[in-house]
Design an enzyme around this catalytic site. Structure first.
Site, PDB file in Angstrom:
ATOM      1  N   GLU A 174       0.840  -1.215   0.000  1.00  0.00           N
ATOM      2  CA  GLU A 174       0.000   0.000   0.000  1.00  0.00           C
ATOM      3  C   GLU A 174       0.869   1.258   0.000  1.00  0.00           C
ATOM      4  O   GLU A 174       0.792   2.104   0.906  1.00  0.00           O
ATOM      5  CB  GLU A 174      -0.931   0.006   1.219  1.00  0.00           C
ATOM      6  CG  GLU A 174      -1.876  -1.173   1.226  1.00  0.00           C
ATOM      7  CD  GLU A 174      -2.931  -1.144   2.326  1.00  0.00           C
ATOM      8  OE1 GLU A 174      -4.003  -1.717   2.130  1.00  0.00           O
ATOM      9  OE2 GLU A 174      -2.679  -0.552   3.384  1.00  0.00           O
ATOM     10  N   GLU A 366      -5.460  -8.163  -1.243  1.00  0.00           N
ATOM     11  CA  GLU A 366      -6.119  -8.038   0.066  1.00  0.00           C
ATOM     12  C   GLU A 366      -7.574  -7.699  -0.153  1.00  0.00           C
ATOM     13  O   GLU A 366      -7.891  -6.823  -0.974  1.00  0.00           O
ATOM     14  CB  GLU A 366      -5.508  -6.911   0.915  1.00  0.00           C
ATOM     15  CG  GLU A 366      -4.174  -7.224   1.512  1.00  0.00           C
ATOM     16  CD  GLU A 366      -3.683  -6.134   2.460  1.00  0.00           C
ATOM     17  OE1 GLU A 366      -4.517  -5.483   3.114  1.00  0.00           O
ATOM     18  OE2 GLU A 366      -2.461  -5.944   2.523  1.00  0.00           O
TER      19      GLU A 366
HETATM   20  C1  BG6 Z   1      -4.287  -3.106   4.906  1.00  0.00           C
HETATM   21  C2  BG6 Z   1      -2.928  -3.581   5.340  1.00  0.00           C
HETATM   22  O1  BG6 Z   1      -4.313  -1.726   5.066  1.00  0.00           O
HETATM   23  O2  BG6 Z   1      -5.405  -3.521   5.574  1.00  0.00           O
HETATM   24  C3  BG6 Z   1      -2.939  -4.732   6.309  1.00  0.00           C
HETATM   25  O3  BG6 Z   1      -2.124  -3.877   4.239  1.00  0.00           O
HETATM   26  C4  BG6 Z   1      -4.093  -4.563   7.271  1.00  0.00           C
HETATM   27  O4  BG6 Z   1      -1.695  -4.772   6.935  1.00  0.00           O
HETATM   28  C5  BG6 Z   1      -5.385  -4.607   6.474  1.00  0.00           C
HETATM   29  O5  BG6 Z   1      -4.115  -5.495   8.302  1.00  0.00           O
HETATM   30  C6  BG6 Z   1      -6.623  -4.525   7.328  1.00  0.00           C
HETATM   31  O6  BG6 Z   1      -6.541  -3.423   8.157  1.00  0.00           O
HETATM   32  P1  BG6 Z   1      -6.729  -3.536   9.727  1.00  0.00           P
HETATM   33  O7  BG6 Z   1      -6.399  -2.202  10.216  1.00  0.00           O
HETATM   34  O8  BG6 Z   1      -8.147  -3.915   9.911  1.00  0.00           O
HETATM   35  O9  BG6 Z   1      -5.791  -4.598  10.176  1.00  0.00           O
END
Ligand code: BG6
Length: 473
Positions: A174, A366
């Protein structure tokens, strides 16, 4: 004839995790500290001087010692790919050494052995919010040009060691998030409120050059290696049809597009240069930098997708909650327990927009729903979670991926976020769970670390086995 409504035969189904959120063993076998070790509350609380016992990431879910059991569970779901990051400070504990830490390298050899055993393709993130703390404190992270050299050495070490076994690589997780979280994302030690835009954009420039340079090194080591950039994707919709709102939404998207434009096209876009001019920022860009950016563009584009947002220039509206960034609330969408707007169609929009813009293969690395889970006793007497809300979320998003593929978009694969429950990046909670596999660990650090299959585990296994045919439109 209508377009085929199916996934390609070689579609890479799997899941994703990041070292600092699941490995634990924060100081084992010569590992140095990373920025995460002083962020016990993620981005929502203060940093500490040294690691503190309330920092759940120090132990994570102890993948470092349980990787065999965990990878066996991923294999049981039929994973074709597993995205994970390498902790920079395991390989170069301080970040500026000339020789790597052999014990750190050996750990990832063992992980790769295990993946190979099950025929799971690795997808490796080189830097996922894990800048060595020393580089942050001594150099101010990516604000310093010398970081490019440290990163090149680190990346070369990885490509030379693992390049025969790892084909797919991502440079920075990201990368656009540095605009909002300069410490976590860019290791920039200067507090956000005190950081000048001049320094922030210079840091971004260093990261972009380092990313292109790593792509060059990967291709030198082996032309078979495929390197991608990784963008936090959020479609921004105008809150109203007022042209000023439309323009506001476009500007918000461009903040993110800039990063892909440089990675794919090899130069800064005109709208970005204008923005710098308007802000009175003059970047130090050398001829070498320009050449590196132009000549070493990415092989594919990857991104995270959780939510969309709205933008407006005409109305006072409530700010939307969101994944490190966001605009104003979209009144037409439901939100997650953490206030992230749920918008499966936005994923189809992003896939189409990115494909139309860049024409590069896309990898969704993701996606998922962070939710509180309740452990119950399943029909066979073993603990489980009835996570139909997660199944619905993922089903609906994957249906939109299938639509985008039918639209003609080339999609390489899909790795859902946090396939095994891990510590949240933004809030450092365990209770914000994304996984198919429940990990018995609580926000106060108690728990046995036992793993249990949730109902989504069997659901995803069926999706993979049927190559998406079991999805419900
Ligand atoms: C993304 C990141 O922003 O979202 C991850 O690459 C992160 O590292 C994921 O865990 C989900 O966000 P969060 O804050 O719910 O863990």
């Amino acid at each position: 004839m209508s377009a085929p409504m199916t996934f390609p035969n070689d579609f890479l189904w799997g899941g994703a995790l990041a070292a600092n959120q699941y490995e634990g063993a924060y100081d084992a076998d010569g590992k140095g500290l990373s920025v995460q070790d002083v962020m016990p509350q993620g981005i929502v609380g203060p940093r500490t001087e040294a690691p503190t016992p309330d920092n759940l990431k120090l132990e994570g879910i102890d993948f470092y010692h349980r990787y065999k059991e965990d990878i066996a569970l991923l294999a049981e779901m039929g994973f074709k790919v597993f995205r994970f990051s390498i902790a920079w400070s395991r390989i170069f504990p301080k970040g500026d050494e000339t020789e790597p830490n052999e014990a750190g390298l050996a750990f990832y050899d063992r992980v790769l052995d295990e993946l190979e055993k099950y025929g799971i393709e690795p997808l490796v993130t080189i830097s996922h919010y894990e800048t060595p703390l020393h580089l942050s404190r001594e150099y101010n992270g990516w604000a310093d040009r010398r970081m490019i050299g440290f990163f090149e050495r680190y990346a070369r070490t990885l490509f030379e060691r693992y390049g025969r076994r790892v084909k797919y690589w991502l440079t920075f997780n990201e990368i656009n998030s540095v605009l909002h979280e300069p410490f976590m994302s860019g290791g920039i030690n200067t507090p956000k409120e005190e950081l000048s835009e001049q320094d922030l954009y210079q840091a971004i420039h260093h990261e972009l050059v380092a990313s292109a340079s790593a792509t060059r090194i990967a291709h030198e080591v082996s032309p078979d290696l495929k390197v991608g950039c990784m963008i936090l994707a959020i479609p921004f919709y105008p809150l109203t049809p007022d042209p000023r709102d439309v323009w506001a939404a476009k500007q918000a998207e461009r903040d993110n597009y800039t990063f892909g434009d440089v990675h794919v096209r090899g130069a800064y876009p005109g709208y970005f240069l204008r923005k710098l001019r308007d802000k009175g920022i003059e970047l130090d860009i050398t001829e070498d930098d320009r050449r590196t950016l132009a000549e070493h563009t990415v092989d594919f584009v990857s991104f995270s997708y959780y939510m969309s947002s709205c933008e407006t220039a005409t109305q006072e509206r409530e700010a939307s909650g969101g994944n490190l960034m966001g605009g104003v609330v979209n009144p037409t969408l439901e939100v997650s327990q953490w206030g992230w707007a749920i918008d499966p169609r936005g994923l189809r929009t992003i896939l189409n927009d990115y494909w139309d813009r860049w024409g590069k293969p896309l990898f969704i690395v993701e996606n998922g729903l962070g939710a509180r889970d309740e452990l119950i006793t399943g029909p066979d007497g073993t603990p489980t979670v009835a996570d139909d809300y997660r199944i619905d979320y993922m089903n609906d998003h994957l249906v939109q991926v299938r639509e985008a593929i039918a639209d003609g978009v080339q999609v390489i694969g899909y790795t859902s976020w946090g396939c095994i429950d891990c510590v949240s990046a933004s809030t450092a909670q365990m209770s914000k769970r994304y996984g198919f596999i429940y990990v018995d660990r609580n926000d106060d650090g108690t728990g046995t670390l036992e793993r249990y299959r949730k109902q989504s585990f069997g659901w995803y296994r069926d999706v993979i086995a049927s190559n998406g045919a079991s999805l419900k439109a």
